[in-house]
Design a protein around this motif. Structure first.
Motif, mmCIF file in Angstrom:
data_model
loop_
_atom_site.group_PDB
_atom_site.id
_atom_site.type_symbol
_atom_site.label_atom_id
_atom_site.label_comp_id
_atom_site.label_asym_id
_atom_site.label_seq_id
_atom_site.Cartn_x
_atom_site.Cartn_y
_atom_site.Cartn_z
ATOM 1 N N MET A 1 0.269 -10.648 -14.032
ATOM 2 C CA MET A 1 1.069 -10.511 -12.830
ATOM 3 C C MET A 1 0.151 -10.183 -11.663
ATOM 4 O O MET A 1 -0.822 -9.447 -11.808
ATOM 5 C CB MET A 1 2.105 -9.401 -13.000
ATOM 6 C CG MET A 1 3.029 -9.544 -14.210
ATOM 7 S SD MET A 1 4.038 -11.036 -14.156
ATOM 8 C CE MET A 1 4.979 -10.764 -12.656
ATOM 9 N N THR A 2 0.470 -10.748 -10.494
ATOM 10 C CA THR A 2 -0.270 -10.465 -9.270
ATOM 11 C C THR A 2 0.714 -9.934 -8.232
ATOM 12 O O THR A 2 1.754 -10.556 -7.971
ATOM 13 C CB THR A 2 -0.973 -11.711 -8.732
ATOM 14 O OG1 THR A 2 -1.901 -12.185 -9.709
ATOM 15 C CG2 THR A 2 -1.731 -11.391 -7.448
ATOM 16 N N TYR A 3 0.394 -8.793 -7.651
ATOM 17 C CA TYR A 3 1.260 -8.168 -6.655
ATOM 18 C C TYR A 3 0.491 -8.048 -5.340
ATOM 19 O O TYR A 3 -0.663 -7.606 -5.324
ATOM 20 C CB TYR A 3 1.705 -6.778 -7.124
ATOM 21 C CG TYR A 3 2.339 -6.781 -8.491
ATOM 22 C CD1 TYR A 3 3.679 -7.105 -8.659
ATOM 23 C CD2 TYR A 3 1.580 -6.475 -9.626
ATOM 24 C CE1 TYR A 3 4.252 -7.120 -9.917
ATOM 25 C CE2 TYR A 3 2.154 -6.485 -10.888
ATOM 26 C CZ TYR A 3 3.493 -6.808 -11.029
ATOM 27 O OH TYR A 3 4.058 -6.828 -12.280
ATOM 28 N N GLU A 4 1.119 -8.427 -4.269
ATOM 29 C CA GLU A 4 0.536 -8.315 -2.932
ATOM 30 C C GLU A 4 1.559 -7.657 -2.017
ATOM 31 O O GLU A 4 2.727 -8.053 -2.002
ATOM 32 C CB GLU A 4 0.130 -9.688 -2.396
ATOM 33 C CG GLU A 4 -0.969 -10.355 -3.203
ATOM 34 C CD GLU A 4 -1.381 -11.712 -2.646
ATOM 35 O OE1 GLU A 4 -2.560 -12.084 -2.771
ATOM 36 O OE2 GLU A 4 -0.499 -12.384 -2.066
ATOM 37 N N TRP A 5 1.126 -6.663 -1.246
ATOM 38 C CA TRP A 5 2.049 -5.987 -0.361
ATOM 39 C C TRP A 5 1.285 -5.273 0.744
ATOM 40 O O TRP A 5 0.068 -5.115 0.692
ATOM 41 C CB TRP A 5 2.909 -4.990 -1.146
ATOM 42 C CG TRP A 5 2.197 -3.768 -1.630
ATOM 43 C CD1 TRP A 5 2.169 -2.532 -1.055
ATOM 44 C CD2 TRP A 5 1.402 -3.639 -2.836
ATOM 45 N NE1 TRP A 5 1.417 -1.648 -1.801
ATOM 46 C CE2 TRP A 5 0.940 -2.309 -2.898
ATOM 47 C CE3 TRP A 5 1.039 -4.525 -3.843
ATOM 48 C CZ2 TRP A 5 0.130 -1.852 -3.937
ATOM 49 C CZ3 TRP A 5 0.244 -4.065 -4.880
ATOM 50 C CH2 TRP A 5 -0.200 -2.747 -4.920
ATOM 51 N N THR A 6 2.035 -4.835 1.745
ATOM 52 C CA THR A 6 1.493 -4.056 2.856
ATOM 53 C C THR A 6 2.218 -2.725 2.893
ATOM 54 O O THR A 6 3.457 -2.693 2.872
ATOM 55 C CB THR A 6 1.679 -4.795 4.193
ATOM 56 O OG1 THR A 6 1.041 -6.073 4.119
ATOM 57 C CG2 THR A 6 1.085 -4.000 5.341
ATOM 58 N N ASP A 7 1.481 -1.621 2.935
ATOM 59 C CA ASP A 7 2.140 -0.318 2.939
ATOM 60 C C ASP A 7 2.570 0.062 4.351
ATOM 61 O O ASP A 7 2.359 -0.667 5.318
ATOM 62 C CB ASP A 7 1.248 0.755 2.301
ATOM 63 C CG ASP A 7 -0.027 1.040 3.099
ATOM 64 O OD1 ASP A 7 -0.056 0.774 4.312
ATOM 65 O OD2 ASP A 7 -1.003 1.550 2.506
ATOM 66 N N ARG A 8 3.190 1.235 4.497
ATOM 67 C CA ARG A 8 3.750 1.652 5.779
ATOM 68 C C ARG A 8 2.681 1.832 6.847
ATOM 69 O O ARG A 8 2.973 1.755 8.045
ATOM 70 C CB ARG A 8 4.525 2.959 5.609
ATOM 71 C CG ARG A 8 5.832 2.795 4.845
ATOM 72 C CD ARG A 8 6.532 4.140 4.686
ATOM 73 N NE ARG A 8 6.776 4.763 5.978
ATOM 74 C CZ ARG A 8 7.848 4.531 6.728
ATOM 75 N NH1 ARG A 8 8.764 3.681 6.319
ATOM 76 N NH2 ARG A 8 8.011 5.148 7.876
#
Length: 232
Positions: free
Chosen positions: A1-8
Motif C-alpha cells: 500500500m502507498t499512502y500520500e497526504w498533506t498534514d495540517r
C-alpha cells in the motif's frame, strides 16, 4: 500500500507499507464489537509496524525532516487517517453496522468514524508514541481521545473532554486537536470508563449502538469502578 497526504501544517508525506494478503483475510474473518475492536486496534501488530514506518518516514528525504518534533509526527498520524475516505458501513459493506480491523481499514482505504478512530488509536497506542488512548462516544459518532498529559507541549492548551482527562481528536473530519462536534459526550473509554453521562443514555445511546448490549457493557464497567469520575 502507498499512502500520500498533506498534514495540517502543509507538510507532504508519502509512506509505503506492505500488508500480507493472508493477514488481511484473517483480519476480515474476525468479528468485533465496539469494545473488542478498540482493544484489538491497540494490540495490532500492523498498527505497530505502521507507526514505526511513519517515524522512519519522518526521518528520510529532506534534511529538515530529521528534526521534526513529536507534534509534527502526531500531525502526520492524524493526517494519514484524515486522508482515507469516509464511507458509511452501508455504502462500503452493505451491512448496517460493521467494525473494521486496522488491517481492513488500511487496505480498503476507507471507513466510518469507528474504523478511522480505531486506526488512529492503534497508531498512537504504540511504543513510537506511547499515548494513553480512549474511544469517545457521542450520539451517532465516535472519535479518539488522548490523555492530556501524553500530548506534546504544543497542545498544552487544548481543551479536555468531560471528565478532564482526555483531549479529543476527530478522525472522520479535519478539526484542530481538542475540537469536536457540539454533541453530548456519552462515554470516554480508555483503560476502563473515565466518564459516562448517564442522563444522555436513554435519549441518545440507542442511536449510536444498534445493539444496546454494547452500551450496557460500558455502563456495567463504570458501575464496577467506583473510583472513576461518573457524572450524571
Amino acid at each position: 500500500m502507498t499512502y500520500e497526504w498533506t498534514d495540517r501544517s502543509g507538510r507532504e508525506w508519502r509512506l509505503e507499507f506492505p500488508i500480507e494478503r493472508s493477514a488481511y483475510r484473517e483480519a476480515a474473518d474476525e468479528a468485533h464489537g465496539y469494545l473488542s475492536g478498540f482493544e484489538a486496534a491497540k494490540a495490532s501488530a500492523h498498527a505497530e509496524r505502521l507507526t514505526e514506518a511513519l517515524v522512519d518516514a519522518s526521518a528520510t528525504g529532506r534534511g529538515a525532516r530529521r528534526s521534526l518534533p513529536e507534534s509534527a509526527r502526531l500531525e502526520a498520524a492524524i493526517g494519514l487517517v484524515h486522508s482515507l475516505e469516509y464511507v458509511t458501513d452501508a455504502e462500503s459493506t452493505g451491512a448496517p453496522d460493521y467494525i473494521r480491523t486496522v488491517e481492513e481499514t488500511l487496505v480498503d482505504g476507507c471507513g466510518d468514524c469507528e474504523d478511522l478512530t480505531y486506526l488512529l488509536v492503534g497508531m498512537l497506542s504504540q511504543p513510537a508514541f506511547g499515548y494513553r488512548t480512549a474511544m469517545v462516544i457521542l450520539p451517532d459518532h465516535m472519535l479518539a481521545g488522548v490523555h492530556r498529559d501524553d500530548l506534546p507541549a504544543a497542545y498544552a492548551d487544548a481543551p479536555t473532554l468531560p471528565g478532564g482527562t482526555y483531549v479529543a481528536i476527530e478522525c472522520a473530519t479535519s478539526r484542530p486537536v481538542g475540537d469536536f462536534q457540539d454533541e453530548p459526550v456519552l462515554a470516554v473509554y480508555g483503560d476502563g470508563v473515565e466518564y459516562i453521562d448517564r442522563s444522555a443514555i436513554a435519549d441518545t445511546g440507542g442511536e449510536f449502538f444498534r445493539d444496546p448490549a454494547q452500551f450496557q457493557t460500558i455502563a456495567d464497567a463504570s458501575a464496577r469502578q467506583p473510583h472513576a469520575p461518573v457524572i450524571d
